[in-house]
Design a protein around this motif. Structure first.
Motif, PDB file in Angstrom:
ATOM      1  N   VAL A  71       0.832  -1.205   0.000  1.00  0.00           N
ATOM      2  CA  VAL A  71       0.000   0.000   0.000  1.00  0.00           C
ATOM      3  C   VAL A  71       0.866   1.254   0.000  1.00  0.00           C
ATOM      4  O   VAL A  71       0.578   2.227  -0.713  1.00  0.00           O
ATOM      5  N   CYS A  72       1.930   1.256   0.779  1.00  0.00           N
ATOM      6  CA  CYS A  72       2.851   2.399   0.764  1.00  0.00           C
ATOM      7  C   CYS A  72       3.502   2.555  -0.608  1.00  0.00           C
ATOM      8  O   CYS A  72       3.704   3.676  -1.091  1.00  0.00           O
ATOM      9  N   GLY A  73       3.818   1.427  -1.251  1.00  0.00           N
ATOM     10  CA  GLY A  73       4.374   1.474  -2.595  1.00  0.00           C
ATOM     11  C   GLY A  73       3.394   2.075  -3.596  1.00  0.00           C
ATOM     12  O   GLY A  73       3.782   2.847  -4.475  1.00  0.00           O
ATOM     13  N   ALA A  74       2.099   1.727  -3.461  1.00  0.00           N
ATOM     14  CA  ALA A  74       1.084   2.300  -4.344  1.00  0.00           C
ATOM     15  C   ALA A  74       1.008   3.815  -4.180  1.00  0.00           C
ATOM     16  O   ALA A  74       0.942   4.565  -5.163  1.00  0.00           O
ATOM     17  N   ALA A  75       1.027   4.282  -2.924  1.00  0.00           N
ATOM     18  CA  ALA A  75       0.958   5.725  -2.672  1.00  0.00           C
ATOM     19  C   ALA A  75       2.179   6.436  -3.238  1.00  0.00           C
ATOM     20  O   ALA A  75       2.065   7.495  -3.867  1.00  0.00           O
ATOM     21  N   LEU A  76       3.364   5.857  -3.036  1.00  0.00           N
ATOM     22  CA  LEU A  76       4.594   6.493  -3.519  1.00  0.00           C
ATOM     23  C   LEU A  76       4.651   6.503  -5.047  1.00  0.00           C
ATOM     24  O   LEU A  76       5.052   7.504  -5.653  1.00  0.00           O
ATOM     25  N   ALA A  77       4.271   5.383  -5.674  1.00  0.00           N
ATOM     26  CA  ALA A  77       4.285   5.324  -7.140  1.00  0.00           C
ATOM     27  C   ALA A  77       3.292   6.313  -7.740  1.00  0.00           C
ATOM     28  O   ALA A  77       3.594   6.992  -8.721  1.00  0.00           O
ATOM     29  N   GLY A  78       2.087   6.392  -7.153  1.00  0.00           N
ATOM     30  CA  GLY A  78       1.106   7.360  -7.641  1.00  0.00           C
ATOM     31  C   GLY A  78       1.599   8.782  -7.503  1.00  0.00           C
ATOM     32  O   GLY A  78       1.435   9.609  -8.406  1.00  0.00           O
ATOM     33  N   MET A  79       2.227   9.069  -6.377  1.00  0.00           N
ATOM     34  CA  MET A  79       2.784  10.400  -6.143  1.00  0.00           C
ATOM     35  C   MET A  79       3.877  10.717  -7.156  1.00  0.00           C
ATOM     36  O   MET A  79       3.886  11.793  -7.775  1.00  0.00           O
ATOM     37  N   GLY A  80       4.809   9.792  -7.354  1.00  0.00           N
ATOM     38  CA  GLY A  80       5.928  10.023  -8.255  1.00  0.00           C
ATOM     39  C   GLY A  80       5.502  10.204  -9.700  1.00  0.00           C
ATOM     40  O   GLY A  80       5.939  11.134 -10.383  1.00  0.00           O
ATOM     41  N   LEU A  81       4.606   9.330 -10.180  1.00  0.00           N
ATOM     42  CA  LEU A  81       4.170   9.416 -11.574  1.00  0.00           C
ATOM     43  C   LEU A  81       3.327  10.664 -11.833  1.00  0.00           C
ATOM     44  O   LEU A  81       3.427  11.272 -12.899  1.00  0.00           O
ATOM     45  N   ALA A  82       2.503  11.056 -10.859  1.00  0.00           N
ATOM     46  CA  ALA A  82       1.655  12.237 -11.039  1.00  0.00           C
ATOM     47  C   ALA A  82       2.488  13.514 -11.117  1.00  0.00           C
ATOM     48  O   ALA A  82       2.281  14.359 -11.993  1.00  0.00           O
ATOM     49  N   VAL A 251      13.776  11.148 -12.321  1.00  0.00           N
ATOM     50  CA  VAL A 251      13.928  10.510 -11.012  1.00  0.00           C
ATOM     51  C   VAL A 251      12.586   9.970 -10.526  1.00  0.00           C
ATOM     52  O   VAL A 251      12.479   8.820 -10.064  1.00  0.00           O
ATOM     53  N   LEU A 252      11.547  10.788 -10.634  1.00  0.00           N
ATOM     54  CA  LEU A 252      10.221  10.393 -10.152  1.00  0.00           C
ATOM     55  C   LEU A 252       9.669   9.202 -10.932  1.00  0.00           C
ATOM     56  O   LEU A 252       9.192   8.226 -10.343  1.00  0.00           O
ATOM     57  N   ALA A 253       9.724   9.282 -12.265  1.00  0.00           N
ATOM     58  CA  ALA A 253       9.196   8.190 -13.082  1.00  0.00           C
ATOM     59  C   ALA A 253      10.053   6.933 -12.927  1.00  0.00           C
ATOM     60  O   ALA A 253       9.525   5.829 -12.788  1.00  0.00           O
ATOM     61  N   GLY A 254      11.366   7.112 -12.938  1.00  0.00           N
ATOM     62  CA  GLY A 254      12.262   5.959 -12.842  1.00  0.00           C
ATOM     63  C   GLY A 254      12.135   5.232 -11.525  1.00  0.00           C
ATOM     64  O   GLY A 254      12.063   3.992 -11.479  1.00  0.00           O
ATOM     65  N   ALA A 255      12.116   5.969 -10.419  1.00  0.00           N
ATOM     66  CA  ALA A 255      11.997   5.335  -9.101  1.00  0.00           C
ATOM     67  C   ALA A 255      10.651   4.633  -8.951  1.00  0.00           C
ATOM     68  O   ALA A 255      10.566   3.554  -8.355  1.00  0.00           O
ATOM     69  N   SER A 256       9.593   5.203  -9.506  1.00  0.00           N
ATOM     70  CA  SER A 256       8.266   4.578  -9.418  1.00  0.00           C
ATOM     71  C   SER A 256       8.219   3.287 -10.223  1.00  0.00           C
ATOM     72  O   SER A 256       7.711   2.260  -9.760  1.00  0.00           O
ATOM     73  N   ILE A 270      -3.858  12.585 -13.812  1.00  0.00           N
ATOM     74  CA  ILE A 270      -3.833  13.312 -12.537  1.00  0.00           C
ATOM     75  C   ILE A 270      -3.388  14.768 -12.706  1.00  0.00           C
ATOM     76  O   ILE A 270      -3.976  15.662 -12.082  1.00  0.00           O
ATOM     77  N   PRO A 271      -2.357  15.079 -13.525  1.00  0.00           N
ATOM     78  CA  PRO A 271      -1.998  16.501 -13.689  1.00  0.00           C
ATOM     79  C   PRO A 271      -3.144  17.361 -14.210  1.00  0.00           C
ATOM     80  O   PRO A 271      -3.257  18.536 -13.836  1.00  0.00           O
ATOM     81  N   HIS A 272      -4.014  16.808 -15.057  1.00  0.00           N
ATOM     82  CA  HIS A 272      -5.166  17.569 -15.547  1.00  0.00           C
ATOM     83  C   HIS A 272      -6.127  17.882 -14.401  1.00  0.00           C
ATOM     84  O   HIS A 272      -6.612  19.016 -14.281  1.00  0.00           O
ATOM     85  N   ALA A 273      -6.402  16.876 -13.573  1.00  0.00           N
ATOM     86  CA  ALA A 273      -7.295  17.103 -12.437  1.00  0.00           C
ATOM     87  C   ALA A 273      -6.690  18.116 -11.475  1.00  0.00           C
ATOM     88  O   ALA A 273      -7.384  19.008 -10.968  1.00  0.00           O
ATOM     89  N   ALA A 274      -5.383  18.000 -11.232  1.00  0.00           N
ATOM     90  CA  ALA A 274      -4.708  18.933 -10.321  1.00  0.00           C
ATOM     91  C   ALA A 274      -4.701  20.344 -10.888  1.00  0.00           C
ATOM     92  O   ALA A 274      -4.825  21.324 -10.145  1.00  0.00           O
ATOM     93  N   ARG A 275      -4.558  20.463 -12.199  1.00  0.00           N
ATOM     94  CA  ARG A 275      -4.545  21.778 -12.836  1.00  0.00           C
ATOM     95  C   ARG A 275      -5.901  22.472 -12.678  1.00  0.00           C
ATOM     96  O   ARG A 275      -5.976  23.683 -12.468  1.00  0.00           O
ATOM     97  N   GLY A 293      -2.464  11.744  -6.960  1.00  0.00           N
ATOM     98  CA  GLY A 293      -1.842  10.550  -7.528  1.00  0.00           C
ATOM     99  C   GLY A 293      -1.748   9.421  -6.524  1.00  0.00           C
ATOM    100  O   GLY A 293      -2.011   8.255  -6.846  1.00  0.00           O
ATOM    101  N   ALA A 294      -1.370   9.753  -5.277  1.00  0.00           N
ATOM    102  CA  ALA A 294      -1.267   8.736  -4.232  1.00  0.00           C
ATOM    103  C   ALA A 294      -2.630   8.119  -3.940  1.00  0.00           C
ATOM    104  O   ALA A 294      -2.772   6.883  -3.879  1.00  0.00           O
ATOM    105  N   VAL A 295      -3.652   8.948  -3.763  1.00  0.00           N
ATOM    106  CA  VAL A 295      -5.004   8.446  -3.475  1.00  0.00           C
ATOM    107  C   VAL A 295      -5.519   7.590  -4.634  1.00  0.00           C
ATOM    108  O   VAL A 295      -6.064   6.495  -4.431  1.00  0.00           O
ATOM    109  N   PHE A 296      -5.324   8.073  -5.850  1.00  0.00           N
ATOM    110  CA  PHE A 296      -5.833   7.381  -7.036  1.00  0.00           C
ATOM    111  C   PHE A 296      -5.239   5.978  -7.166  1.00  0.00           C
ATOM    112  O   PHE A 296      -5.967   4.994  -7.380  1.00  0.00           O
ATOM    113  N   LEU A 297      -3.925   5.865  -7.016  1.00  0.00           N
ATOM    114  CA  LEU A 297      -3.297   4.555  -7.212  1.00  0.00           C
ATOM    115  C   LEU A 297      -3.582   3.614  -6.045  1.00  0.00           C
ATOM    116  O   LEU A 297      -3.714   2.398  -6.245  1.00  0.00           O
TER     117      LEU A 297
END
Length: 338
Positions: A71-82, A251-256, A270-275, A293-297
């Protein structure tokens, strides 16, 4: 007049502050629910015990060694990719760009597969390998756009071509190293099954550091979004900051990708929704993108685990079902604007 403008600004700031607090609460709730619900259901009491002592029961072991890292991995990956998608769309000036669309995820994925085939036990080096692949890919796409003076849609098409080439290169590695395919089961689809702390800890450090730096540099990112000529006229060293932001996006995409696989559409939608929610304000856009991104993933991963119990879908499939209609909608929206 000035008093009215200052009041409107203060009111807008308060609204965004409440929105951020709401997203934080929503993230905490989604984390707690996702940790407790699954094939083996556990209570909040088991969760507290598993965090505070050495786990004894089966439920506590599932929490400590399986559910919490996933679950922590999902939150981090969503955050990084978003956040990576937010940066890429701003730098390229293209709302249809994203880590998966322009091949950044595929570049990171190819590097991870090649690295795991050459160094099967070097878990700590996977985020670095993914970062290198993502950075090289994003620089190639950007240089192609810069040299050709191409339109926004041409940049996307160039990214699609690079994406296809890197996917073919990944298939070559899978063909010659069948054991790599076994170790990376579900990697190409994108999945969080089997995420462990050995891979998650170095990747989480990279993601959180890059998100923090992107937030600190939100003013420069906002100036870059105005266009190269405007940024130059305002005294911003465009090349330096453009390269710095591309490094952060890589860094964000690669680490995710290093632990979550080739997840698609998070960095596009997610960037569209955030915008929309941040009204184009860079500071809030970064924070809202990260939280959304974290919530979504996390929610998508929960659906992937629970919709067809006892069977489990890779989260990448759920993202594709949700993301594809959204991408088509964005294409029609862009066409109406042009």
């Amino acid at each position: 007049m000035r008093k009215t403008e200052s009041r409107e600004r203060r009111c807008g700031t308060r609204k965004k502050g409440w929105l951020v607090m709401l997203l934080v609460i929503l993230l905490l709730m989604s984390l707690a629910v996702s940790i407790c619900i699954g094939t083996v259901s556990v209570s909040f009491g088991d969760l507290i015990h598993a965090l505070g002592r050495e786990p004894y029961s089966m439920q506590e072991r599932v929490l400590r060694y399986v559910r919490i890292p996933r679950v922590c991995g999902a939150a981090l990956a969503g955050m990084g990719l978003a956040v990576s998608g937010t940066i890429i769309q701003t730098i390229l000036g293209n709302p249809l760009a994203g880590p998966n669309i322009i091949g950044v995820n595929s570049g990171a994925g190819f590097s991870v597969v090649l690295f795991s085939a050459l160094f099967p036990d070097a878990y700590n080096g996977m985020p670095l390998a993914a970062f290198a692949g993502a950075l090289i890919t994003v620089l190639v796409v950007y240089k192609t756009a810069e040299k050709t003076g191409s339109s926004k849609i041409t940049i996307v098409l160039a990214g699609v071509a690079i994406n296809s080439m890197l996917s073919a290169a990944t298939d070559v590695v899978y063909t010659f190293c069948s054991e790599s395919l076994t170790r990376s089961n579900g990697f190409r689809i994108g999945g969080l099954n089997g995420v462990n702390t050995k891979v998650l800890i170095p990747a989480s450090i990279a993601i959180l550091t890059a998100v923090f730096l992107a937030f600190c540099l939100h003013n420069e990112l906002e100036v870059l979004s105005l266009g190269e000529d405007t940024a130059h006229s305002l005294g911003l060293p465009v090349r330096y900051y453009r390269f710095l932001f591309l490094v952060l996006a890589a860094v964000l995409a690669g680490a995710s990708v290093s632990f979550a696989g080739l997840l698609g559409f998070v960095g596009l939608i997610i960037p569209h929704a955030a915008r929309i929610l941040s009204r184009e304000e860079g500071r809030y856009q970064i924070v809202i993108s990260a939280l959304l991104g974290a919530v979504f993933l996390v929610i998508c991963d929960l659906l992937a685990r629970t919709l067809f119990q006892p069977f489990e879908l890779p989260v990448g499939i759920v993202l594709s079902f949700i993301g594809s209609p959204c991408f088509i909608y964005l294409l029609f929206r862009q066409r109406r604007r042009s």
